[in-house]
Design a protein around this motif. Sequence first.
Motif, mmCIF file in Angstrom:
data_model
loop_
_atom_site.group_PDB
_atom_site.id
_atom_site.type_symbol
_atom_site.label_atom_id
_atom_site.label_comp_id
_atom_site.label_asym_id
_atom_site.label_seq_id
_atom_site.Cartn_x
_atom_site.Cartn_y
_atom_site.Cartn_z
ATOM 1 N N LEU A 1 -39.857 37.970 31.521
ATOM 2 C CA LEU A 1 -39.556 38.159 30.108
ATOM 3 C C LEU A 1 -39.305 36.787 29.496
ATOM 4 N N ALA B 1 -43.083 42.590 20.963
ATOM 5 C CA ALA B 1 -43.495 41.793 22.118
ATOM 6 C C ALA B 1 -44.970 41.449 22.046
ATOM 7 N N THR C 1 -34.982 35.595 19.540
ATOM 8 C CA THR C 1 -34.769 36.705 20.470
ATOM 9 C C THR C 1 -33.275 36.986 20.562
ATOM 10 N N LEU D 1 -43.998 39.598 29.237
ATOM 11 C CA LEU D 1 -43.941 39.748 27.792
ATOM 12 C C LEU D 1 -43.110 38.644 27.150
ATOM 13 N N THR D 2 -43.467 38.289 25.935
ATOM 14 C CA THR D 2 -42.648 37.410 25.110
ATOM 15 C C THR D 2 -41.987 38.266 24.045
ATOM 16 N N LEU D 3 -40.647 38.245 23.999
ATOM 17 C CA LEU D 3 -39.887 39.136 23.121
ATOM 18 C C LEU D 3 -39.447 38.440 21.837
ATOM 19 N N PRO E 1 -45.628 48.425 24.530
ATOM 20 C CA PRO E 1 -44.623 47.657 23.772
ATOM 21 C C PRO E 1 -44.946 47.524 22.280
#
Length: 316
Positions: free
Chosen positions: A187, A239, A265, A285-287, A308
């Motif tokens: 993450l 995401a 984030t 994933l990039t949140l 997502p």
Amino acid sequence: KRPVLPQQGKPLPAFAFDHSSTTLTQARSLIKCSASNHRMLSTILLLAAAPAYALTKVAVLGPGDPWVSLNAAKTAHKQGLTSSIACNKPAEARKMLWGADVSSEDEAKIKVVEGAEGIGEILEDAEGLIISGAGFAGLTANYCETVLRNAPECKSVAVCVEAGKNADAVEAARKACAERSIPCSVLRVHELRGGGPGTEKGEDMEDLGLSRQFYDTQFDFPKFQADSYADKFLLGVSAQAGDKPVNFFQKMKAANGIQRDDGITNRAVVGRALVAALTCEPVDLTLNVEEGLRPVLVEDWAAWFANPTTVSGELN
């Protein structure tokens, strides 16, 4: 705010462990059951159906943002897991978790350790491992390799890093996990905000993340405003697959405001996501934050990780 930095830089004990993976024993014969043993057979079938990385003990450690680590450890505890965390200031960490007046009952909820010996102790029986490396000095390949080498019971790993950074560490963690058939989620986060209780003084509501101590020890007023705003109004999430950092100009734009923007984030949200990732199919994933009050908080992370979509809501 005085940072509660997770312990790093000291060598871990050189334990020699057998890394053979745990497998479910398959039934070799049919069982003819009567009413009296039906319940026992049902229990066996439920256990056999459980995922191979079902967890009871979670350890959180790493050189990254300490408040992400503490949020993850507290989330694990709230979900009924045996939770432990390594940091270099245990007394301050406990206050962040439970408030300025920490009782002996509070101390027993989450095991807080420091130093190489303490890290080795919580790694020895950890089934789920959260490696927190976003922010501060970041994560190194050697750190990941050493931690995983000393976690013989590990069944699942979740790694947190800053988007656009620590690619070598992520690759090292994945390689070490692959060698033992351990699922590994990554993450990635942007500028971190929030992570506190999300309440006003005297407000009777469960803490979103850490205790009131998180706000009370933040003497930088703009940061206090940004954190408290995020914990009330930026509880949605979106995401992008893989490593998706924002550019320099977007970073500067996000850093100069408190409202929703690309490149932010929420610590409390990513803490929940990290714990959930330990028992879900691996993701990368990039949140990013989205607008929303507490009702928009993701509950079914397995479904969200599988699809997502953007989760957001009205602010009134």
